[in-house]
Design a protein around this motif. Structure first.
Motif, PDB file in Angstrom:
ATOM      1  N   ARG A  25       9.898  -5.798  -1.260  1.00 23.34           N
ATOM      2  CA  ARG A  25       8.793  -5.508  -2.166  1.00 23.34           C
ATOM      3  C   ARG A  25       7.698  -4.891  -1.304  1.00 23.34           C
ATOM      4  O   ARG A  25       7.587  -5.196  -0.101  1.00 23.34           O
ATOM      5  N   HIS A  26       6.878  -4.043  -1.894  1.00 24.35           N
ATOM      6  CA  HIS A  26       5.747  -3.484  -1.146  1.00 24.35           C
ATOM      7  C   HIS A  26       4.916  -4.621  -0.547  1.00 24.35           C
ATOM      8  O   HIS A  26       4.948  -5.755  -1.021  1.00 24.35           O
ATOM      9  N   GLU A  44      -5.719  -5.013   3.916  1.00 25.57           N
ATOM     10  CA  GLU A  44      -5.592  -5.058   5.377  1.00 25.57           C
ATOM     11  C   GLU A  44      -4.374  -5.893   5.778  1.00 25.57           C
ATOM     12  O   GLU A  44      -3.624  -5.527   6.681  1.00 25.57           O
ATOM     13  N   GLN A  45      -4.164  -6.996   5.068  1.00 22.48           N
ATOM     14  CA  GLN A  45      -2.987  -7.841   5.337  1.00 22.48           C
ATOM     15  C   GLN A  45      -1.696  -7.063   5.044  1.00 22.48           C
ATOM     16  O   GLN A  45      -0.709  -7.180   5.763  1.00 22.48           O
ATOM     17  N   GLY A  46      -1.712  -6.246   3.982  1.00 23.38           N
ATOM     18  CA  GLY A  46      -0.548  -5.428   3.641  1.00 23.38           C
ATOM     19  C   GLY A  46      -0.252  -4.375   4.697  1.00 23.38           C
ATOM     20  O   GLY A  46       0.909  -4.110   5.020  1.00 23.38           O
ATOM     21  N   SER A 118       7.885  -6.260  -7.405  1.00 28.52           N
ATOM     22  CA  SER A 118       8.283  -7.645  -7.678  1.00 28.52           C
ATOM     23  C   SER A 118       9.294  -7.740  -8.810  1.00 28.52           C
ATOM     24  O   SER A 118      10.100  -8.658  -8.843  1.00 28.52           O
ATOM     25  N   ASN A 119       9.267  -6.780  -9.714  1.00 30.72           N
ATOM     26  CA  ASN A 119      10.193  -6.820 -10.860  1.00 30.72           C
ATOM     27  C   ASN A 119      11.349  -5.833 -10.738  1.00 30.72           C
ATOM     28  O   ASN A 119      12.084  -5.628 -11.691  1.00 30.72           O
ATOM     29  N   TYR A 142       5.424 -11.512  -0.750  1.00 28.10           N
ATOM     30  CA  TYR A 142       5.430 -10.188  -0.120  1.00 28.10           C
ATOM     31  C   TYR A 142       6.275 -10.135   1.142  1.00 28.10           C
ATOM     32  O   TYR A 142       6.470  -9.069   1.700  1.00 28.10           O
ATOM     33  N   ASN A 143       6.754 -11.256   1.632  1.00 23.14           N
ATOM     34  CA  ASN A 143       7.372 -11.278   2.956  1.00 23.14           C
ATOM     35  C   ASN A 143       8.893 -11.383   2.941  1.00 23.14           C
ATOM     36  O   ASN A 143       9.497 -11.667   3.964  1.00 23.14           O
TER      37      ASN A 143
END
Length: 162
Positions: A25-26, A44-46, A118-119, A142-143
């Motif tokens: 997932r992105h 920023e975390q992404g 996610s879908n 996300y991970n």
């Protein structure tokens, strides 16, 4: 006889070929502001997670990178794309799943990265594995790194985090 044995060896090599398809997932997206479209960039975390993905996959012989045409998916794929010199190819999530899976399977022996949503990542994994293994991911996930490995005609599923 020599030609016959060579043909058998070549066919055996192709029959035992392996290919790995990495599906993610992105990475984390920024919060949508009042005047923003739903196509938001990475937070920023992404951005940091996209770098982690690059570190995880840059030695994995990725020959194709597929992404939907959103800022968050393309930005997730970009660090790896830049590091290994493989361009991001867009796929339309509105295309039939069968059509896209056929495109991935026909991409030769090179390994593949697919960046989705996610879908959609669950649909990709389930279709590649020909069984229901996943459902839609929670908004906070996300991970996950989903790995589908084909060796010959057999497929194996592995789930990791990065």
């Amino acid at each position: 006889m020599k030609y016959f044995l060579t043909t058998i060896i070549i066919l055996s090599l192709f029959g035992c070929s392996s290919k790995t398809i990495y599906i993610v997932r992105h990475a984390e997206k920024a919060t949508q502001g009042p005047n923003m479209t739903s196509d938001v960039p990475l937070s920023e975390q992404g951005i940091q997670r996209a770098e982690k993905l690059k570190e995880e996959l840059q030695q994995k012989n990725i020959g194709f990178i597929f992404s939907t045409q959103t800022i968050r998916t393309t930005t997730t794929a970009k660090p790896l794309s830049d590091a290994i010199g493989v361009p991001v190819q867009f796929y339309n999530h509105r295309d039939t799943l069968d059509k896209f899976i056929a495109r991935v399977k026909e991409s030769g022996k090179k390994n593949v990265l697919i960046v989705g949503h996610s879908n959609t990542v669950d649909d990709l994994v389930n279709k590649l594995m020909n069984q229901q293994l996943l459902s839609d991911l929670p908004d906070t996930a996300y991970n996950n790194l989903f790995i589908v490995t084909r060796k010959g005609k057999k497929y194996k599923f592995t789930r990791k985090t990065y």
